[in-house]
Design a protein around this motif. Structure first.
Motif, PDB file in Angstrom:
ATOM      1  N   SER A  48      16.570  44.280 -55.021  1.00 19.59           N
ATOM      2  CA  SER A  48      15.321  44.981 -54.700  1.00 19.59           C
ATOM      3  C   SER A  48      15.372  45.630 -53.326  1.00 19.59           C
ATOM      4  O   SER A  48      14.693  46.630 -53.075  1.00 19.59           O
ATOM      5  CB  SER A  48      14.137  44.010 -54.785  1.00 19.59           C
ATOM      6  N   GLU A 301      17.108  35.988 -52.323  1.00 20.50           N
ATOM      7  CA  GLU A 301      15.926  36.813 -52.117  1.00 20.50           C
ATOM      8  C   GLU A 301      15.647  37.142 -50.656  1.00 20.50           C
ATOM      9  O   GLU A 301      15.019  38.154 -50.352  1.00 20.50           O
ATOM     10  CB  GLU A 301      14.690  36.125 -52.712  1.00 20.50           C
ATOM     11  N   MET A 305      13.915  40.635 -49.306  1.00 21.90           N
ATOM     12  CA  MET A 305      12.534  40.655 -48.832  1.00 21.90           C
ATOM     13  C   MET A 305      12.455  41.180 -47.405  1.00 21.90           C
ATOM     14  O   MET A 305      11.525  41.919 -47.043  1.00 21.90           O
ATOM     15  CB  MET A 305      11.919  39.261 -48.927  1.00 21.90           C
ATOM     16  N   ASP A 309      10.336  44.270 -46.215  1.00 22.40           N
ATOM     17  CA  ASP A 309       9.337  44.110 -45.153  1.00 22.40           C
ATOM     18  C   ASP A 309       9.434  45.254 -44.151  1.00 22.40           C
ATOM     19  O   ASP A 309       8.425  45.873 -43.781  1.00 22.40           O
ATOM     20  CB  ASP A 309       9.547  42.796 -44.396  1.00 22.40           C
ATOM     21  N   GLU A 334       0.391  43.588 -48.736  1.00 24.79           N
ATOM     22  CA  GLU A 334       1.490  43.801 -49.684  1.00 24.79           C
ATOM     23  C   GLU A 334       2.555  42.728 -49.530  1.00 24.79           C
ATOM     24  O   GLU A 334       3.056  42.167 -50.520  1.00 24.79           O
ATOM     25  CB  GLU A 334       2.089  45.195 -49.457  1.00 24.79           C
ATOM     26  N   GLU A 337       1.697  39.117 -50.954  1.00 25.71           N
ATOM     27  CA  GLU A 337       1.778  39.024 -52.410  1.00 25.71           C
ATOM     28  C   GLU A 337       3.224  39.072 -52.889  1.00 25.71           C
ATOM     29  O   GLU A 337       3.653  38.256 -53.707  1.00 25.71           O
ATOM     30  CB  GLU A 337       0.978  40.156 -53.050  1.00 25.71           C
ATOM     31  N   ARG A 338       3.993  40.034 -52.367  1.00 25.53           N
ATOM     32  CA  ARG A 338       5.377  40.214 -52.819  1.00 25.53           C
ATOM     33  C   ARG A 338       6.247  39.016 -52.465  1.00 25.53           C
ATOM     34  O   ARG A 338       6.979  38.483 -53.314  1.00 25.53           O
ATOM     35  CB  ARG A 338       5.942  41.500 -52.196  1.00 25.53           C
ATOM     36  N   THR A 339       6.183  38.574 -51.220  1.00 25.52           N
ATOM     37  CA  THR A 339       7.065  37.489 -50.787  1.00 25.52           C
ATOM     38  C   THR A 339       6.580  36.133 -51.281  1.00 25.52           C
ATOM     39  O   THR A 339       7.391  35.218 -51.443  1.00 25.52           O
ATOM     40  CB  THR A 339       7.206  37.472 -49.261  1.00 25.52           C
ATOM     41  N   GLU A 341       5.446  35.589 -54.299  1.00 21.79           N
ATOM     42  CA  GLU A 341       6.074  35.495 -55.622  1.00 21.79           C
ATOM     43  C   GLU A 341       7.564  35.193 -55.497  1.00 21.79           C
ATOM     44  O   GLU A 341       8.106  34.351 -56.228  1.00 21.79           O
ATOM     45  CB  GLU A 341       5.859  36.796 -56.385  1.00 21.79           C
ATOM     46  N   ALA A 342       8.240  35.875 -54.557  1.00 16.03           N
ATOM     47  CA  ALA A 342       9.673  35.639 -54.369  1.00 16.03           C
ATOM     48  C   ALA A 342       9.936  34.217 -53.883  1.00 16.03           C
ATOM     49  O   ALA A 342      10.913  33.574 -54.296  1.00 16.03           O
ATOM     50  CB  ALA A 342      10.236  36.649 -53.367  1.00 16.03           C
TER      51      ALA A 342
END
Length: 371
Positions: A48, A301, A305, A309, A334, A337-339, A341-342
């Protein structure tokens, strides 16, 4: 805007690069005295995070450096039973290529104007718009971004959260120029990742772009002071190897041969994490990226991430010229929420690979049974 970034890791450098693309200046303060002051470690699986490199205008250069064959994987049980072998076709997409940490760092460093990174600036403490360094000097900022990793000196400005021990310790070893010095072991490991998962310990080996095989010995359910209480003489590499070999008594001869062939690099590390889903009330002048914000288990991850960031924060600052609080708040919404989940996914993967029967569980993860 006076933007100070503490730390020249992937997150801090990605932020500086994306800001530069948008015509915004920033200064990165790094504690190491130079880019070559120490080795940067092994390979990174970048998936990602490629979106961040695209926004930074560096994706093509990244693909030129990355190793598609690094996506190869071999999974074994301690007795040597091969459970899974995945070899990447030469024309396969670069979905999860591996890149040497040093190559990624140099790519980002070389993309920045000279003088962007100020080496030899170890952060002592910060607050009230002033960043203080260990050598007694200081600088002012409108926005301070903590990209200073696990033991961040910036994090306490935002949260009292501290990293906690996961129960895992990893000892890094290595075989230099393995294709020439130990061609049999190089062939056994293959071009990418080689995992041997036991019930209370495991071995991972990784073929790097410079020919080195990095070997990681993992010990599970260990106390936080294991490095000093386990009795392994880490200061004496030869004696440490002998003790480590004894810890893997009964494992397949080929697996133990990897340990025996290693050089004098013996680096023990405690694996720590921040609480999953960590957040904090937004402040207009301070935020965090990378491990400083969301330290996760090393299961693939963290670096991705961190790169994202940097790109997301850089984009937010460019979209809100002169309004740092709005940019920081947008970024943190943002990022949380994204991190989050990761981090939840990483915690589950960490639990799987360090639990009894890990090899079969990982096999089922990669090749779920069909009805």
């Amino acid at each position: 805007m006076t933007i100070a970034i503490a730390g020249a890791g992937p997150g801090g450098l990605a932020l500086a690069r994306v800001l530069h693309v948008h015509g915004i200046e920033a200064v990165v303060y790094e504690r190491e005295p130079s880019r070559d002051a120490r080795g940067q470690g092994g390979m990174l699986d970048i998936h990602s995070g490629q979106q961040a490199l695209r926004e930074a205008g560096l994706l093509e250069q990244f693909h030129a450096l990355a190793r598609g064959e690094g996506q190869d994987m071999r999974l074994l049980e301690p007795d040597g039973t091969l459970l899974l072998q995945e070899d990447t076709p030469d024309d396969a997409p670069m979905a999860r290529p591996e890149i040497d940490r040093a190559d990624l760092r140099n790519l980002l460093l070389d993309s920045l104007p000279e003088g962007t990174v100020r080496w030899g600036h170890a952060v002592a403490h910060a607050g009230d718009g002033v960043l203080h360094f260990a050598d007694g000097t200081s600088t002012t900022y409108d926005l301070l971004v903590g990209a200073d990793g696990e033991n961040s000196r910036v994090r306490p400005l935002l949260t009292a959260a501290r990293p906690v021990h996961t129960g895992q310790h990893v000892v890094e070893l290595g075989i230099p120029d393995a294709g020439r010095t130990h061609p049999d072991l190089a062939a056994m490991v293959g071009r990418g990742n080689y995992w041997v998962l036991g019930d209370r310990q495991s071995l991972g080996a990784q073929r790097n772009g410079d020919g080195r095989i990095r070997v990681y010995l993992s010990f599970h359910d260990t106390p936080s002071d294991w490095i000093t209480t386990c009795g392994i003489p880490f200061g004496d590499p030869a004696a440490a190897r002998e003790r480590l070999l004894a810890e893997f008594d009964g494992w397949a001869p080929g697996v133990k041969a990897l340990i025996a062939a290693c050089d004098d690099t013996v680096v023990p590390r405690s694996i720590n994490t921040l609480p999953v889903g960590l957040t904090w009330p937004s402040r207009p002048d301070v935020t965090l990226v990378g491990d400083a914000a969301h330290l996760m288990p090393p299961v693939g991850e963290g670096a991705n991430m961190a790169l994202l960031d940097g790109a997301v924060l850089g984009r937010a600052l460019a979209a809100h010229p002169g309004d740092i609080p709005a940019a920081v708040a947008e970024y943190e919404r943002e990022m949380f929420e994204r991190t989050g989940e990761a981090a939840r996914m990483s915690a589950k993967m960490q639990e799987m690979v360090t639990s009894p029967g890990a090899a079969r569980k990982v096999l089922e993860f990669f090749q779920p049974s069909r009805p």
